[in-house]
Design an enzyme around this catalytic site. Structure first.
Site, mmCIF file in Angstrom:
data_model
loop_
_atom_site.group_PDB
_atom_site.id
_atom_site.type_symbol
_atom_site.label_atom_id
_atom_site.label_comp_id
_atom_site.label_asym_id
_atom_site.label_seq_id
_atom_site.Cartn_x
_atom_site.Cartn_y
_atom_site.Cartn_z
ATOM 1 C CE LYS A 60 -56.225 -17.291 95.122
ATOM 2 N NZ LYS A 60 -56.664 -16.134 95.932
ATOM 3 N N GLY A 93 -49.578 -1.691 88.934
ATOM 4 C CA GLY A 93 -50.754 -2.485 88.603
ATOM 5 C C GLY A 93 -52.030 -1.712 88.873
ATOM 6 C CG LEU A 94 -52.870 1.616 87.464
ATOM 7 C CD1 LEU A 94 -52.726 2.689 86.395
ATOM 8 C CD2 LEU A 94 -53.202 2.240 88.815
ATOM 9 C CB VAL A 130 -57.256 -4.296 94.040
ATOM 10 C CG1 VAL A 130 -56.666 -3.809 95.369
ATOM 11 C CG2 VAL A 130 -58.276 -5.405 94.294
ATOM 12 N N GLY A 131 -55.966 -2.091 92.250
ATOM 13 C CA GLY A 131 -54.939 -1.055 92.121
ATOM 14 C C GLY A 131 -55.512 0.305 91.768
ATOM 15 C CE1 TYR A 132 -57.480 4.665 87.115
ATOM 16 C CE2 TYR A 132 -59.507 4.860 88.389
ATOM 17 C CZ TYR A 132 -58.604 5.384 87.487
ATOM 18 O OH TYR A 132 -58.812 6.637 86.968
#
Length: 339
Positions: free
Chosen positions: A78, A174-175, A178-180
């Protein structure tokens, strides 16, 4: 620093700075037994350097486990770039980071993560070939969402007895990208959506286009629902928040959802099924790894389908042994990583 590395079983920790662009970069390489380390590049504010180092180390370990259980010939790494107060030339900063990556000789391959974009990866690609999720290769977010959606269906079957999501209440925290994308798939499947995000514009978009019900960010964890899907930053599940949960299962895209390994046992005692985050959210890694290797869309799609099967197998073993799925997943990943 070495004590931190030993505790995380980290192979290497690299730091670099470039005074011209303001670059301050950390690359944590957790394990390369299965192959070169691949992991995203974060570009965020951090209160101090130690916080950034700890974040990189924790996320690198998760990437090792994720790659191992996804069946990829990769290790985990990372990168964390500490966002400066003022950014002069963003592309020049990421080009400087690209030169740093290239100096590692292929031991680490970077990709999009929180705070970065495919355009940033294009700047990195000017300096090194050890980068993926460029504009040409595409955004991995939809593939992460696709894997999480499949994992939620597996979770619903294991905990609620049916994988059909119509009528189930799912709380998405969380949007972002990925979330949306996950919320769109859930809405199309007939799920009742509860949503929260610090960006009220995204919340309003979900309300207008997906029929979601908005909930304040600090209240979502307490809302009654069938499945809680954390899709923001990590560490939201701790002894206090788990005690307030009113859901049957937790299955979402966020990395490092558990504040500590003991939280998995708290969830088990409360009868809340937990989808190990690095298993359910592996779709993005699968996509960027196989796309970087030149695999076809068909091959990538087939590999993404394995997420549901792996999660179901972990649930079955956890049920048989009366243990948390998180403990089972960790054991299986460590067996593959360390032999």
């Amino acid at each position: 620093m070495f004590a931190l590395m030993k505790a995380a079983r980290l192979e290497a920790l690299h730091l670099a700075r470039d005074p011209v662009t303001g670059l301050e970069a950390i690359v944590a390489i957790h394990n390369t037994r299965l192959g070169p380390a691949l992991g995203g590049c974060r570009f965020l504010d951090y209160p101090d350097t130690e916080s950034a180092v700890r974040d990189a180390m924790r996320l690198a370990q998760g990437m090792s486990y994720k790659a191992a259980l996804a069946g990829l010939e990769l290790g985990g790494g990372k990168a964390v770039l500490i966002r400066p107060p003022h950014i002069g030339d963003r592309c020049a900063l990421f080009q400087a980071f690209g030169r740093f990556i290239d100096s590692l000789g292929g031991r680490y391959i970077t990709a999009v993560d929180s705070g970065t974009s495919s355009a940033d990866m294009d700047c990195i690609a000017c300096q090194t070939r050890h980068v993926t999720s460029t504009t040409d290769e595409g955004d991995p977010s939809p593939h992460t969402a696709e894997g999480v959606f499949a994992g939620i269906r597996a979770t619903a079957r294991a905990r609620l007895g049916c994988e059909e999501l119509e009528g189930l209440r799912v709380a998405v925290q969380g949007l972002g990208h990925v979330g949306y994308a996950l919320a769109e798939r859930l809405a199309a499947a007939g799920a009742e959506l509860l949503v929260s995000d610090l960006d009220q514009g995204r919340v309003q978009q979900a309300v207008e286009h997906l029929g979601a019900r908005p909930v304040a960010s600090d209240a979502l964890l307490c809302e009654p629902c069938d499945i809680l899907a954390p899709c923001g930053l990590g560490g939201i599940l701790n002894s206090e928040s788990v005690g307030a949960l009113r859901c049957a299962a937790v299955a979402g895209a966020a990395n490092n959802q558990l504040a500590g390994p003991e939280v998995a046992d708290l969830l088990l005692r409360r009868g809340i099924l937990y989808a190990p985050d690095y298993v359910i959210n592996a779709g993005g890694l699968v996509y960027v790894a196989l796309r970087h290797r030149g695999e076809s869309d068909e091959s990538i799609g087939a590999h993404l389908g394995g997420i549901r099967q792996r999660l179901s197998a972990i649930y079955a073993r956890a049920q048989a042994e009366g243990r948390s799925p998180a403990r089972i997943a960790d054991e299986e990943a460590e067996r593959l990583i360390y032999g």
